[in-house]
Design a protein around this motif. Sequence first.
Motif, PDB file in Angstrom:
ATOM      1  N   VAL A  20       2.313  11.741  -2.793  1.00 40.86           N
ATOM      2  CA  VAL A  20       0.959  11.425  -2.358  1.00 40.86           C
ATOM      3  C   VAL A  20       0.888  10.204  -3.304  1.00 40.86           C
ATOM      4  CG1 VAL A  20      -1.278  12.226  -2.838  1.00 40.86           C
ATOM      5  CG2 VAL A  20       0.102  13.964  -2.353  1.00 40.86           C
ATOM      6  N   VAL A  21       0.368   9.408  -2.519  1.00 44.16           N
ATOM      7  CA  VAL A  21      -0.022   8.280  -3.243  1.00 44.16           C
ATOM      8  C   VAL A  21      -1.965   7.248  -3.291  1.00 44.16           C
ATOM      9  CG1 VAL A  21      -0.115   5.241  -2.409  1.00 44.16           C
ATOM     10  CG2 VAL A  21       1.609   6.729  -1.258  1.00 44.16           C
ATOM     11  N   ILE A  22      -1.763   7.654  -4.183  1.00 45.03           N
ATOM     12  CA  ILE A  22      -3.677   7.205  -4.323  1.00 45.03           C
ATOM     13  C   ILE A  22      -3.435   5.674  -5.764  1.00 45.03           C
ATOM     14  CG2 ILE A  22      -4.170  10.080  -5.094  1.00 45.03           C
ATOM     15  CD1 ILE A  22      -4.565   9.027  -7.773  1.00 45.03           C
ATOM     16  N   HIS A  23      -4.777   5.326  -5.869  1.00 41.27           N
ATOM     17  CA  HIS A  23      -5.181   4.156  -6.621  1.00 41.27           C
ATOM     18  C   HIS A  23      -6.618   4.620  -7.010  1.00 41.27           C
ATOM     19  CE1 HIS A  23      -7.371   2.516  -3.005  1.00 41.27           C
ATOM     20  NE2 HIS A  23      -8.439   2.749  -3.813  1.00 41.27           N
ATOM     21  N   TYR A  24      -6.637   4.527  -7.805  1.00 46.39           N
ATOM     22  CA  TYR A  24      -8.008   3.676  -9.096  1.00 46.39           C
ATOM     23  C   TYR A  24      -8.150   2.226  -8.488  1.00 46.39           C
ATOM     24  CZ  TYR A  24      -7.313   8.154 -11.368  1.00 46.39           C
ATOM     25  OH  TYR A  24      -7.341   9.393 -11.369  1.00 46.39           O
ATOM     26  N   ASP A  25      -9.793   1.863  -8.792  1.00 45.72           N
ATOM     27  CA  ASP A  25     -10.034   0.892  -8.381  1.00 45.72           C
ATOM     28  C   ASP A  25      -9.730  -0.717  -9.335  1.00 45.72           C
ATOM     29  OD1 ASP A  25     -11.598   0.970  -6.026  1.00 45.72           O
ATOM     30  OD2 ASP A  25     -13.457   1.115  -7.284  1.00 45.72           O
ATOM     31  N   ALA A  53     -12.779   0.543   0.248  1.00 46.66           N
ATOM     32  CA  ALA A  53     -12.188  -1.023   0.644  1.00 46.66           C
ATOM     33  C   ALA A  53     -13.150  -1.425  -0.252  1.00 46.66           C
ATOM     34  CB  ALA A  53     -12.310  -0.974   2.312  1.00 46.66           C
ATOM     35  N   SER A  54     -13.372  -1.325  -1.309  1.00 46.85           N
ATOM     36  CA  SER A  54     -14.188  -1.234  -3.153  1.00 46.85           C
ATOM     37  C   SER A  54     -13.490  -2.249  -3.499  1.00 46.85           C
ATOM     38  CB  SER A  54     -15.376  -0.664  -3.502  1.00 46.85           C
ATOM     39  OG  SER A  54     -14.081   0.335  -4.425  1.00 46.85           O
ATOM     40  N   SER A  55     -12.055  -1.778  -3.542  1.00 50.89           N
ATOM     41  CA  SER A  55     -11.226  -3.163  -4.555  1.00 50.89           C
ATOM     42  C   SER A  55     -10.629  -3.928  -3.623  1.00 50.89           C
ATOM     43  CB  SER A  55     -10.764  -2.154  -5.728  1.00 50.89           C
ATOM     44  OG  SER A  55      -9.969  -0.852  -5.007  1.00 50.89           O
ATOM     45  N   ASP A 109     -15.791   6.704 -11.468  1.00 55.48           N
ATOM     46  CA  ASP A 109     -14.524   5.900 -11.334  1.00 55.48           C
ATOM     47  C   ASP A 109     -13.044   6.880 -10.641  1.00 55.48           C
ATOM     48  OD1 ASP A 109     -15.069   3.411 -12.862  1.00 55.48           O
ATOM     49  OD2 ASP A 109     -15.383   4.665 -14.012  1.00 55.48           O
ATOM     50  N   HIS A 110     -13.616   7.185  -9.631  1.00 53.51           N
ATOM     51  CA  HIS A 110     -12.413   8.449  -8.799  1.00 53.51           C
ATOM     52  C   HIS A 110     -11.615   7.693  -8.615  1.00 53.51           C
ATOM     53  CE1 HIS A 110     -14.212   8.302  -4.762  1.00 53.51           C
ATOM     54  NE2 HIS A 110     -15.663   7.911  -5.524  1.00 53.51           N
ATOM     55  N   TRP A 111     -11.010   8.739  -7.788  1.00 54.56           N
ATOM     56  CA  TRP A 111      -9.636   7.911  -7.319  1.00 54.56           C
ATOM     57  C   TRP A 111      -9.811   7.744  -5.372  1.00 54.56           C
ATOM     58  CZ3 TRP A 111      -9.637  13.206  -8.777  1.00 54.56           C
ATOM     59  CH2 TRP A 111      -9.363  13.912  -8.060  1.00 54.56           C
ATOM     60  N   ALA A 112      -8.769   7.288  -5.128  1.00 56.43           N
ATOM     61  CA  ALA A 112      -9.073   7.718  -3.389  1.00 56.43           C
ATOM     62  C   ALA A 112      -7.415   7.597  -3.390  1.00 56.43           C
ATOM     63  CB  ALA A 112      -9.632   5.944  -3.348  1.00 56.43           C
ATOM     64  N   VAL A 164      -6.110  -4.890  -3.090  1.00 49.54           N
ATOM     65  CA  VAL A 164      -5.026  -4.473  -3.511  1.00 49.54           C
ATOM     66  C   VAL A 164      -4.769  -4.621  -5.231  1.00 49.54           C
ATOM     67  CG1 VAL A 164      -2.930  -3.720  -2.619  1.00 49.54           C
ATOM     68  CG2 VAL A 164      -4.545  -3.535  -1.327  1.00 49.54           C
ATOM     69  N   ALA A 165      -4.858  -6.321  -4.701  1.00 49.91           N
ATOM     70  CA  ALA A 165      -3.576  -7.046  -6.331  1.00 49.91           C
ATOM     71  C   ALA A 165      -4.562  -5.691  -8.073  1.00 49.91           C
ATOM     72  CB  ALA A 165      -4.012  -8.181  -5.797  1.00 49.91           C
ATOM     73  N   ASP A 166      -5.733  -5.346  -8.221  1.00 47.93           N
ATOM     74  CA  ASP A 166      -7.164  -5.486  -8.977  1.00 47.93           C
ATOM     75  C   ASP A 166      -6.166  -4.339  -9.606  1.00 47.93           C
ATOM     76  OD1 ASP A 166      -7.281  -7.398  -9.232  1.00 47.93           O
ATOM     77  OD2 ASP A 166      -9.188  -7.320  -8.352  1.00 47.93           O
ATOM     78  N   ARG A 167      -5.839  -2.737  -8.275  1.00 48.07           N
ATOM     79  CA  ARG A 167      -5.996  -1.213  -8.206  1.00 48.07           C
ATOM     80  C   ARG A 167      -4.823  -1.175  -9.241  1.00 48.07           C
ATOM     81  NH1 ARG A 167      -5.915  -0.458  -1.980  1.00 48.07           N
ATOM     82  NH2 ARG A 167      -8.474  -1.317  -1.710  1.00 48.07           N
ATOM     83  N   GLN A 168      -4.712   0.356  -9.627  1.00 49.04           N
ATOM     84  CA  GLN A 168      -3.666   1.205 -10.247  1.00 49.04           C
ATOM     85  C   GLN A 168      -3.420   2.331  -9.098  1.00 49.04           C
ATOM     86  OE1 GLN A 168      -5.086   4.402 -13.561  1.00 49.04           O
ATOM     87  NE2 GLN A 168      -3.083   3.676 -14.847  1.00 49.04           N
ATOM     88  N   TYR A 169      -1.630   2.164  -8.825  1.00 45.73           N
ATOM     89  CA  TYR A 169      -1.127   2.272  -7.842  1.00 45.73           C
ATOM     90  C   TYR A 169      -1.243   3.782  -8.252  1.00 45.73           C
ATOM     91  CZ  TYR A 169      -3.031   0.230  -3.572  1.00 45.73           C
ATOM     92  OH  TYR A 169      -3.061  -0.073  -2.904  1.00 45.73           O
ATOM     93  N   ILE A 170      -1.039   5.340  -7.876  1.00 41.18           N
ATOM     94  CA  ILE A 170       0.169   6.097  -8.486  1.00 41.18           C
ATOM     95  C   ILE A 170       0.753   6.631  -7.302  1.00 41.18           C
ATOM     96  CG2 ILE A 170       0.048   9.021  -9.832  1.00 41.18           C
ATOM     97  CD1 ILE A 170      -2.739   7.314 -11.290  1.00 41.18           C
ATOM     98  N   LEU A 171       2.216   7.363  -7.140  1.00 44.95           N
ATOM     99  CA  LEU A 171       3.124   8.257  -7.097  1.00 44.95           C
ATOM    100  C   LEU A 171       3.389   8.877  -6.998  1.00 44.95           C
ATOM    101  CD1 LEU A 171       2.889   4.752  -5.055  1.00 44.95           C
ATOM    102  CD2 LEU A 171       5.399   5.706  -4.268  1.00 44.95           C
TER     103      LEU A 171
END
Length: 221
Positions: A177-182, A114-116, A154-157, A118-125
Amino acid sequence: MTYLKPIVVSGIILLSASTVEAAPIGVVSLLKDGDTLEMSAIENLKCSLEREGNIMMQQGNLDLELPNRFAILSCEQPILQISGSRAQLADLYPGAQEIAVFEGRLVWNPEDDASSSVADRQYILKLSHYNNTDPDQRYGDQVALSAAGSTREDHWATEGFLSVHSARGIPTPDEIVVIHYDSPEAGDRFRDTNQDILEQVGAFNRAHLTEFTYLIGSANR
């Protein structure tokens, strides 16, 4: 297809038996164009919205037309197995072209990071077809990748994954799989400074996947 430096996605969430039994039905829709998301359409399907946003880039060898929108739903009942509900999917984004829809068991765990915003993140599916030649080794490699990546800056979540049971639009993948970077910048920094992790991901894909694609974008909510 737009090329991006190799993406890192390793979607491990360790589950108890009760978590698996309680996992809801998930629906991932990939679309192109259309109007804004209709929340009333989600309610009519007896679903709740987990994430929705935009897709800008694609990387991988899976034959999939590039969508520019995605929506991830958690639902009380199957959607693709019921003709009326299947038809209602078109109401999510009126006027949109449906590229593909996937349904299955959804494990969703967004509280992990929860450190970032949602709108700021880079999402990857990541959509994957497994070759299933050595599932035990695949699982071990996934755990090792997640453990190695989690120690780096800077690892992914990992927010969640969908064990896909049925699909419309393309042959059914095994998993999404759904991940994001900050942020996109955090993702770039991670990839620029962790060549060893990128090499492990490439080795994992070659060993365990027949087809895959990464869809890279952002989330609105």
